[in-house]
Motif scaffolding. Structure first.
Motif, PDB file in Angstrom:
ATOM      1  N   ILE A  11      -1.972  -7.733  -0.428  1.00 13.16           N
ATOM      2  CA  ILE A  11      -2.790  -7.195  -0.080  1.00 13.16           C
ATOM      3  C   ILE A  11      -2.363  -6.331  -0.925  1.00 13.16           C
ATOM      4  O   ILE A  11      -3.531  -5.018  -1.416  1.00 13.16           O
ATOM      5  CB  ILE A  11      -2.093  -6.763   1.492  1.00 13.16           C
ATOM      6  CG1 ILE A  11      -2.442  -7.140   2.180  1.00 13.16           C
ATOM      7  CG2 ILE A  11      -3.230  -5.527   1.559  1.00 13.16           C
ATOM      8  CD1 ILE A  11      -2.404  -7.181   3.797  1.00 13.16           C
ATOM      9  N   ILE A  12      -1.524  -6.250  -1.808  1.00 14.10           N
ATOM     10  CA  ILE A  12      -1.405  -4.865  -2.523  1.00 14.10           C
ATOM     11  C   ILE A  12      -2.019  -5.345  -3.404  1.00 14.10           C
ATOM     12  O   ILE A  12      -2.593  -4.063  -4.101  1.00 14.10           O
ATOM     13  CB  ILE A  12       0.040  -4.393  -3.001  1.00 14.10           C
ATOM     14  CG1 ILE A  12       1.094  -3.737  -1.653  1.00 14.10           C
ATOM     15  CG2 ILE A  12       0.309  -3.890  -4.268  1.00 14.10           C
ATOM     16  CD1 ILE A  12       2.050  -3.707  -1.873  1.00 14.10           C
ATOM     17  N   ASN A  13      -2.146  -6.882  -4.176  1.00 16.78           N
ATOM     18  CA  ASN A  13      -2.854  -7.343  -5.196  1.00 16.78           C
ATOM     19  C   ASN A  13      -3.826  -6.732  -4.775  1.00 16.78           C
ATOM     20  O   ASN A  13      -5.219  -6.898  -5.967  1.00 16.78           O
ATOM     21  CB  ASN A  13      -2.263  -8.819  -5.759  1.00 16.78           C
ATOM     22  CG  ASN A  13      -1.524  -8.690  -6.405  1.00 16.78           C
ATOM     23  OD1 ASN A  13      -0.879  -8.002  -6.941  1.00 16.78           O
ATOM     24  ND2 ASN A  13      -0.662  -9.912  -5.851  1.00 16.78           N
ATOM     25  N   LYS A  14      -4.326  -7.248  -3.607  1.00 18.31           N
ATOM     26  CA  LYS A  14      -5.998  -6.827  -3.610  1.00 18.31           C
ATOM     27  C   LYS A  14      -6.352  -5.220  -3.802  1.00 18.31           C
ATOM     28  O   LYS A  14      -7.757  -4.933  -3.863  1.00 18.31           O
ATOM     29  CB  LYS A  14      -6.452  -6.522  -2.247  1.00 18.31           C
ATOM     30  CG  LYS A  14      -6.641  -8.726  -1.574  1.00 18.31           C
ATOM     31  CD  LYS A  14      -6.891  -8.532   0.017  1.00 18.31           C
ATOM     32  CE  LYS A  14      -6.488  -9.666   0.379  1.00 18.31           C
ATOM     33  NZ  LYS A  14      -7.116  -9.965   1.498  1.00 18.31           N
ATOM     34  N   ILE A  15      -5.625  -4.412  -3.049  1.00 13.39           N
ATOM     35  CA  ILE A  15      -5.745  -2.868  -3.685  1.00 13.39           C
ATOM     36  C   ILE A  15      -6.042  -2.671  -4.973  1.00 13.39           C
ATOM     37  O   ILE A  15      -6.579  -1.719  -5.435  1.00 13.39           O
ATOM     38  CB  ILE A  15      -4.897  -1.844  -3.017  1.00 13.39           C
ATOM     39  CG1 ILE A  15      -4.847  -2.559  -1.404  1.00 13.39           C
ATOM     40  CG2 ILE A  15      -4.761  -0.634  -3.104  1.00 13.39           C
ATOM     41  CD1 ILE A  15      -3.499  -1.386  -0.489  1.00 13.39           C
ATOM     42  N   LEU A  16      -5.196  -3.141  -5.689  1.00 11.44           N
ATOM     43  CA  LEU A  16      -4.650  -2.935  -7.497  1.00 11.44           C
ATOM     44  C   LEU A  16      -6.198  -3.209  -7.918  1.00 11.44           C
ATOM     45  O   LEU A  16      -6.279  -3.055  -9.400  1.00 11.44           O
ATOM     46  CB  LEU A  16      -3.632  -3.681  -8.079  1.00 11.44           C
ATOM     47  CG  LEU A  16      -2.448  -2.944  -7.544  1.00 11.44           C
ATOM     48  CD1 LEU A  16      -1.533  -3.657  -8.092  1.00 11.44           C
ATOM     49  CD2 LEU A  16      -1.961  -1.399  -7.683  1.00 11.44           C
ATOM     50  N   PRO A  26     -15.976   4.643  -2.630  1.00  8.57           N
ATOM     51  CA  PRO A  26     -16.851   3.358  -1.817  1.00  8.57           C
ATOM     52  C   PRO A  26     -14.799   2.536  -1.955  1.00  8.57           C
ATOM     53  O   PRO A  26     -14.037   1.973  -1.413  1.00  8.57           O
ATOM     54  CB  PRO A  26     -17.814   2.478  -2.066  1.00  8.57           C
ATOM     55  CG  PRO A  26     -18.282   3.745  -3.237  1.00  8.57           C
ATOM     56  CD  PRO A  26     -17.387   5.634  -2.980  1.00  8.57           C
ATOM     57  N   SER A  27     -14.477   3.282  -3.959  1.00 13.12           N
ATOM     58  CA  SER A  27     -13.232   2.796  -3.461  1.00 13.12           C
ATOM     59  C   SER A  27     -12.505   2.941  -2.563  1.00 13.12           C
ATOM     60  O   SER A  27     -11.566   2.108  -1.994  1.00 13.12           O
ATOM     61  CB  SER A  27     -13.059   3.062  -5.208  1.00 13.12           C
ATOM     62  OG  SER A  27     -13.484   2.483  -6.248  1.00 13.12           O
ATOM     63  N   LEU A  28     -11.655   4.266  -1.960  1.00  7.25           N
ATOM     64  CA  LEU A  28     -10.813   5.044  -1.599  1.00  7.25           C
ATOM     65  C   LEU A  28     -11.539   4.230  -0.213  1.00  7.25           C
ATOM     66  O   LEU A  28     -10.357   4.336   0.747  1.00  7.25           O
ATOM     67  CB  LEU A  28     -11.147   6.175  -0.616  1.00  7.25           C
ATOM     68  CG  LEU A  28     -10.784   7.056  -1.918  1.00  7.25           C
ATOM     69  CD1 LEU A  28     -11.373   8.133  -2.091  1.00  7.25           C
ATOM     70  CD2 LEU A  28      -9.192   7.121  -2.465  1.00  7.25           C
ATOM     71  N   ALA A  29     -12.620   3.674   0.515  1.00  4.22           N
ATOM     72  CA  ALA A  29     -13.036   2.827   1.505  1.00  4.22           C
ATOM     73  C   ALA A  29     -12.671   1.759   1.377  1.00  4.22           C
ATOM     74  O   ALA A  29     -12.042   1.390   2.353  1.00  4.22           O
ATOM     75  CB  ALA A  29     -14.984   2.664   1.757  1.00  4.22           C
ATOM     76  N   GLU A  30     -12.595   1.035   0.587  1.00  2.00           N
ATOM     77  CA  GLU A  30     -11.849  -0.519   1.059  1.00  2.00           C
ATOM     78  C   GLU A  30     -10.662  -0.667   0.109  1.00  2.00           C
ATOM     79  O   GLU A  30     -10.013  -1.596   0.768  1.00  2.00           O
ATOM     80  CB  GLU A  30     -13.213  -1.393  -0.707  1.00  2.00           C
ATOM     81  CG  GLU A  30     -13.070  -3.017  -0.962  1.00  2.00           C
ATOM     82  CD  GLU A  30     -12.927  -2.877  -2.163  1.00  2.00           C
ATOM     83  OE1 GLU A  30     -12.629  -3.907  -2.424  1.00  2.00           O
ATOM     84  OE2 GLU A  30     -14.454  -3.138  -2.191  1.00  2.00           O
ATOM     85  N   MET A  31      -9.868   1.117  -0.250  1.00  5.41           N
ATOM     86  CA  MET A  31      -8.772   1.092  -0.237  1.00  5.41           C
ATOM     87  C   MET A  31      -8.084   1.428   1.271  1.00  5.41           C
ATOM     88  O   MET A  31      -6.808   0.235   1.730  1.00  5.41           O
ATOM     89  CB  MET A  31      -7.888   1.930  -1.078  1.00  5.41           C
ATOM     90  CG  MET A  31      -8.140   1.686  -2.765  1.00  5.41           C
ATOM     91  SD  MET A  31      -7.694   2.343  -3.305  1.00  5.41           S
ATOM     92  CE  MET A  31      -8.450   2.719  -5.094  1.00  5.41           C
ATOM     93  N   LYS A  32      -8.622   1.587   2.075  1.00  2.04           N
ATOM     94  CA  LYS A  32      -7.829   2.019   3.583  1.00  2.04           C
ATOM     95  C   LYS A  32      -8.173   0.389   4.563  1.00  2.04           C
ATOM     96  O   LYS A  32      -7.281   0.567   5.438  1.00  2.04           O
ATOM     97  CB  LYS A  32      -9.374   3.367   4.097  1.00  2.04           C
ATOM     98  CG  LYS A  32      -8.440   3.140   5.586  1.00  2.04           C
ATOM     99  CD  LYS A  32      -8.898   4.319   5.963  1.00  2.04           C
ATOM    100  CE  LYS A  32      -9.694   4.869   7.494  1.00  2.04           C
ATOM    101  NZ  LYS A  32      -8.815   3.878   7.926  1.00  2.04           N
ATOM    102  N   GLN A  33      -9.512   0.216   4.253  1.00  2.00           N
ATOM    103  CA  GLN A  33      -9.561  -1.481   4.555  1.00  2.00           C
ATOM    104  C   GLN A  33      -7.751  -2.328   4.643  1.00  2.00           C
ATOM    105  O   GLN A  33      -7.487  -3.166   5.912  1.00  2.00           O
ATOM    106  CB  GLN A  33     -11.022  -1.853   4.263  1.00  2.00           C
ATOM    107  CG  GLN A  33     -11.863  -1.572   5.233  1.00  2.00           C
ATOM    108  CD  GLN A  33     -13.375  -1.908   4.275  1.00  2.00           C
ATOM    109  OE1 GLN A  33     -13.228  -2.881   3.830  1.00  2.00           O
ATOM    110  NE2 GLN A  33     -14.143  -2.091   5.153  1.00  2.00           N
TER     111      GLN A  33
END
Length: 160
Positions: A11-16, A26-33
């Motif tokens: 999950i951390i790799n997905k965020i990075l 949209p980046s912040l929204a995806e990070m929140k998901q």
């Protein structure tokens, strides 16, 4: 089953890997998901680890016998749908039956919505319609009818 460390690392790799050039919002929204997914996975792991600890240590569950294992449970939270498995126990002396993990975690039986989300829904319903409260707090996952009944239940509890 993957270890919690593997899940967290994924999950951390997905965020990075999120491309911030697509725009900050949209980046912040995806990070929140992904952060919500992380919270659900950690909660699932902790609940299932507690369940395993009860099985491994008979002193923690003195008098309780495992009747069924891997019983699924779904609970809607402010971070999405939490799904985990736990064991169903029977007390050898009294015959009483219960999910000990749910008791230890403060999860009410038959409830499908976590207490924190219920509180958020009721708080939002003070200033908004039931439908809008559901959309704000749960992304529309909770029906208007459920928001109404939860709100009325809170109101009736305070009157007593």
């Amino acid at each position: 089953m993957e270890s919690i460390h593997q899940v967290v690392a994924e999950i951390i790799n997905k965020i990075l890997d999120i491309d911030i050039t697509q725009g900050l919002t949209p980046s912040l929204a995806e990070m929140k998901q992904h952060a919500d997914e992380l919270i659900r996975e950690v909660a699932k792991h902790k609940l299932e680890a507690l369940d395993q600890a009860l099985v491994d240590n008979r002193k923690l569950r003195r008098g309780w016998i495992v009747e069924h294992k891997d019983v699924p449970r779904s609970l809607l939270t402010g971070h999405g749908l939490l799904q985990y498995k736990r064991r169903y126990y029977r007390n050898g002396k009294t015959g009483q039956r219960r999910y000990l993990v749910d008791d230890l975690a403060g999860i009410e039986k038959y409830e499908r919505i976590e207490v924190g989300l219920t509180a958020q829904l009721c708080e939002a319903a003070v200033d908004n319609s039931y439908a809008k409260s559901s959309k704000l707090c749960s992304g529309g996952e909770v029906s208007r009818q459920t928001v109404m009944s939860k709100t009325r239940n809170v109101h009736s509890c305070t009157l007593k």
